[in-house]
Design a protein around this motif. Structure first.
Motif, PDB file in Angstrom:
ATOM      1  N   SER A 188       0.841  -1.198   0.000  1.00  0.00           N
ATOM      2  CA  SER A 188       0.000   0.000   0.000  1.00  0.00           C
ATOM      3  C   SER A 188       0.874   1.245   0.000  1.00  0.00           C
ATOM      4  O   SER A 188       2.050   1.195   0.349  1.00  0.00           O
ATOM      5  CB  SER A 188      -0.923   0.010   1.216  1.00  0.00           C
ATOM      6  OG  SER A 188      -0.176   0.147   2.407  1.00  0.00           O
ATOM      7  N   VAL A 189       0.270   2.341  -0.407  1.00  0.00           N
ATOM      8  CA  VAL A 189       0.910   3.651  -0.363  1.00  0.00           C
ATOM      9  C   VAL A 189      -0.105   4.606   0.261  1.00  0.00           C
ATOM     10  O   VAL A 189      -1.306   4.493   0.002  1.00  0.00           O
ATOM     11  CB  VAL A 189       1.369   4.132  -1.763  1.00  0.00           C
ATOM     12  CG1 VAL A 189       0.203   4.247  -2.722  1.00  0.00           C
ATOM     13  CG2 VAL A 189       2.124   5.441  -1.674  1.00  0.00           C
ATOM     14  N   SER A 190       0.380   5.486   1.117  1.00  0.00           N
ATOM     15  CA  SER A 190      -0.542   6.404   1.784  1.00  0.00           C
ATOM     16  C   SER A 190       0.049   7.812   1.842  1.00  0.00           C
ATOM     17  O   SER A 190       1.259   7.988   1.798  1.00  0.00           O
ATOM     18  CB  SER A 190      -0.842   5.914   3.201  1.00  0.00           C
ATOM     19  OG  SER A 190       0.341   5.904   3.977  1.00  0.00           O
ATOM     20  N   THR A 191      -0.845   8.776   1.929  1.00  0.00           N
ATOM     21  CA  THR A 191      -0.441  10.162   2.162  1.00  0.00           C
ATOM     22  C   THR A 191      -1.136  10.622   3.433  1.00  0.00           C
ATOM     23  O   THR A 191      -2.223  10.158   3.766  1.00  0.00           O
ATOM     24  CB  THR A 191      -0.834  11.090   1.004  1.00  0.00           C
ATOM     25  OG1 THR A 191      -2.255  11.081   0.858  1.00  0.00           O
ATOM     26  CG2 THR A 191      -0.173  10.670  -0.290  1.00  0.00           C
ATOM     27  N   ASN A 192      -0.483  11.515   4.138  1.00  0.00           N
ATOM     28  CA  ASN A 192      -1.104  12.098   5.319  1.00  0.00           C
ATOM     29  C   ASN A 192      -0.452  13.430   5.632  1.00  0.00           C
ATOM     30  O   ASN A 192       0.539  13.803   5.006  1.00  0.00           O
ATOM     31  CB  ASN A 192      -1.053  11.147   6.520  1.00  0.00           C
ATOM     32  CG  ASN A 192       0.325  10.658   6.812  1.00  0.00           C
ATOM     33  OD1 ASN A 192       1.242  11.450   6.991  1.00  0.00           O
ATOM     34  ND2 ASN A 192       0.508   9.352   6.855  1.00  0.00           N
ATOM     35  N   ASP A 193      -1.045  14.126   6.564  1.00  0.00           N
ATOM     36  CA  ASP A 193      -0.583  15.467   6.925  1.00  0.00           C
ATOM     37  C   ASP A 193      -0.451  16.371   5.702  1.00  0.00           C
ATOM     38  O   ASP A 193       0.473  17.172   5.597  1.00  0.00           O
ATOM     39  CB  ASP A 193       0.750  15.428   7.680  1.00  0.00           C
ATOM     40  CG  ASP A 193       0.633  14.747   9.027  1.00  0.00           C
ATOM     41  OD1 ASP A 193      -0.487  14.712   9.568  1.00  0.00           O
ATOM     42  OD2 ASP A 193       1.646  14.244   9.533  1.00  0.00           O
ATOM     43  N   THR A 194      -1.376  16.235   4.760  1.00  0.00           N
ATOM     44  CA  THR A 194      -1.346  17.107   3.590  1.00  0.00           C
ATOM     45  C   THR A 194      -1.763  18.512   4.006  1.00  0.00           C
ATOM     46  O   THR A 194      -2.728  18.692   4.741  1.00  0.00           O
ATOM     47  CB  THR A 194      -2.288  16.612   2.472  1.00  0.00           C
ATOM     48  OG1 THR A 194      -3.599  16.481   2.997  1.00  0.00           O
ATOM     49  CG2 THR A 194      -1.832  15.284   1.915  1.00  0.00           C
ATOM     50  N   LEU A 195      -1.012  19.477   3.555  1.00  0.00           N
ATOM     51  CA  LEU A 195      -1.289  20.873   3.858  1.00  0.00           C
ATOM     52  C   LEU A 195      -1.378  21.644   2.541  1.00  0.00           C
ATOM     53  O   LEU A 195      -0.379  22.172   2.049  1.00  0.00           O
ATOM     54  CB  LEU A 195      -0.193  21.461   4.748  1.00  0.00           C
ATOM     55  CG  LEU A 195      -0.008  20.789   6.111  1.00  0.00           C
ATOM     56  CD1 LEU A 195       1.237  21.294   6.799  1.00  0.00           C
ATOM     57  CD2 LEU A 195      -1.245  21.012   6.972  1.00  0.00           C
ATOM     58  N   PRO A 196      -2.581  21.699   1.952  1.00  0.00           N
ATOM     59  CA  PRO A 196      -2.730  22.371   0.667  1.00  0.00           C
ATOM     60  C   PRO A 196      -2.248  23.819   0.683  1.00  0.00           C
ATOM     61  O   PRO A 196      -1.659  24.285  -0.279  1.00  0.00           O
ATOM     62  CB  PRO A 196      -4.230  22.290   0.386  1.00  0.00           C
ATOM     63  CG  PRO A 196      -4.723  21.150   1.208  1.00  0.00           C
ATOM     64  CD  PRO A 196      -3.836  21.119   2.418  1.00  0.00           C
ATOM     65  N   ARG A 197      -2.480  24.499   1.782  1.00  0.00           N
ATOM     66  CA  ARG A 197      -2.069  25.909   1.854  1.00  0.00           C
ATOM     67  C   ARG A 197      -0.548  26.060   1.737  1.00  0.00           C
ATOM     68  O   ARG A 197      -0.047  26.982   1.123  1.00  0.00           O
ATOM     69  CB  ARG A 197      -2.555  26.507   3.173  1.00  0.00           C
ATOM     70  CG  ARG A 197      -2.241  27.958   3.318  1.00  0.00           C
ATOM     71  CD  ARG A 197      -2.886  28.511   4.562  1.00  0.00           C
ATOM     72  NE  ARG A 197      -2.534  29.910   4.682  1.00  0.00           N
ATOM     73  CZ  ARG A 197      -2.403  30.538   5.826  1.00  0.00           C
ATOM     74  NH1 ARG A 197      -2.613  29.892   6.951  1.00  0.00           N
ATOM     75  NH2 ARG A 197      -2.081  31.800   5.856  1.00  0.00           N
ATOM     76  N   HIS A 198       0.179  25.125   2.346  1.00  0.00           N
ATOM     77  CA  HIS A 198       1.639  25.174   2.320  1.00  0.00           C
ATOM     78  C   HIS A 198       2.231  24.297   1.211  1.00  0.00           C
ATOM     79  O   HIS A 198       3.445  24.270   1.020  1.00  0.00           O
ATOM     80  CB  HIS A 198       2.205  24.729   3.666  1.00  0.00           C
ATOM     81  CG  HIS A 198       1.742  25.592   4.791  1.00  0.00           C
ATOM     82  ND1 HIS A 198       2.192  26.883   4.967  1.00  0.00           N
ATOM     83  CD2 HIS A 198       0.839  25.369   5.776  1.00  0.00           C
ATOM     84  CE1 HIS A 198       1.593  27.406   6.020  1.00  0.00           C
ATOM     85  NE2 HIS A 198       0.770  26.510   6.524  1.00  0.00           N
ATOM     86  N   ARG A 199       1.354  23.558   0.530  1.00  0.00           N
ATOM     87  CA  ARG A 199       1.736  22.700  -0.594  1.00  0.00           C
ATOM     88  C   ARG A 199       2.774  21.649  -0.224  1.00  0.00           C
ATOM     89  O   ARG A 199       3.735  21.417  -0.950  1.00  0.00           O
ATOM     90  CB  ARG A 199       2.211  23.535  -1.773  1.00  0.00           C
ATOM     91  CG  ARG A 199       1.119  24.424  -2.319  1.00  0.00           C
ATOM     92  CD  ARG A 199       1.561  25.135  -3.537  1.00  0.00           C
ATOM     93  NE  ARG A 199       0.466  25.968  -4.010  1.00  0.00           N
ATOM     94  CZ  ARG A 199       0.565  26.784  -5.015  1.00  0.00           C
ATOM     95  NH1 ARG A 199       1.689  26.899  -5.667  1.00  0.00           N
ATOM     96  NH2 ARG A 199      -0.460  27.498  -5.383  1.00  0.00           N
ATOM     97  N   ASN A 200       2.564  20.999   0.930  1.00  0.00           N
ATOM     98  CA  ASN A 200       3.437  19.889   1.277  1.00  0.00           C
ATOM     99  C   ASN A 200       2.615  18.732   1.831  1.00  0.00           C
ATOM    100  O   ASN A 200       1.483  18.903   2.266  1.00  0.00           O
ATOM    101  CB  ASN A 200       4.556  20.309   2.232  1.00  0.00           C
ATOM    102  CG  ASN A 200       4.071  20.907   3.520  1.00  0.00           C
ATOM    103  OD1 ASN A 200       2.892  20.925   3.805  1.00  0.00           O
ATOM    104  ND2 ASN A 200       4.983  21.406   4.301  1.00  0.00           N
TER     105      ASN A 200
END
Length: 85
Positions: A32-44
């Motif tokens: 599996s692959v996952s993303t987390n702690d996405t911060l669209p405002r800071h683009r990270n």
């Protein structure tokens, strides 16, 4: 448990994803692959990859990371990523 969680569709507007990695030949779950702690405002964002031991060294992690990065950087406009180990 992992297969059941991964088979649930994720909402398309969710900032975090947990996606299955399958083999093209057999359609077997290999990790599996996952993303987390996405911060669209800071683009990270942060990401993690897990590959079952019997599928190591077959290119699954590289391909999953490449697809994920292409989506986040090119499509969503993110600029920074951090790996979770």
């Amino acid at each position: 448990m992992l297969r059941e969680r991964l088979e649930k569709p994720a909402p398309l507007d969710a900032p975090n994803y947990w996606l299955a990695i399958e083999s093209l030949e057999e359609g077997r779950l290999v990790g599996s692959v996952s993303t987390n702690d996405t911060l669209p405002r800071h683009r990270n964002f942060k990401y993690g990859i897990a590959i079952f031991r019997e599928h190591w060294r077959k290119g699954y992690a590289i391909e999953a990371a490449s697809l994920l990065f292409r989506y986040y950087f090119r499509e969503l406009g993110y600029r920074r990523v951090m790996a979770i180990v």
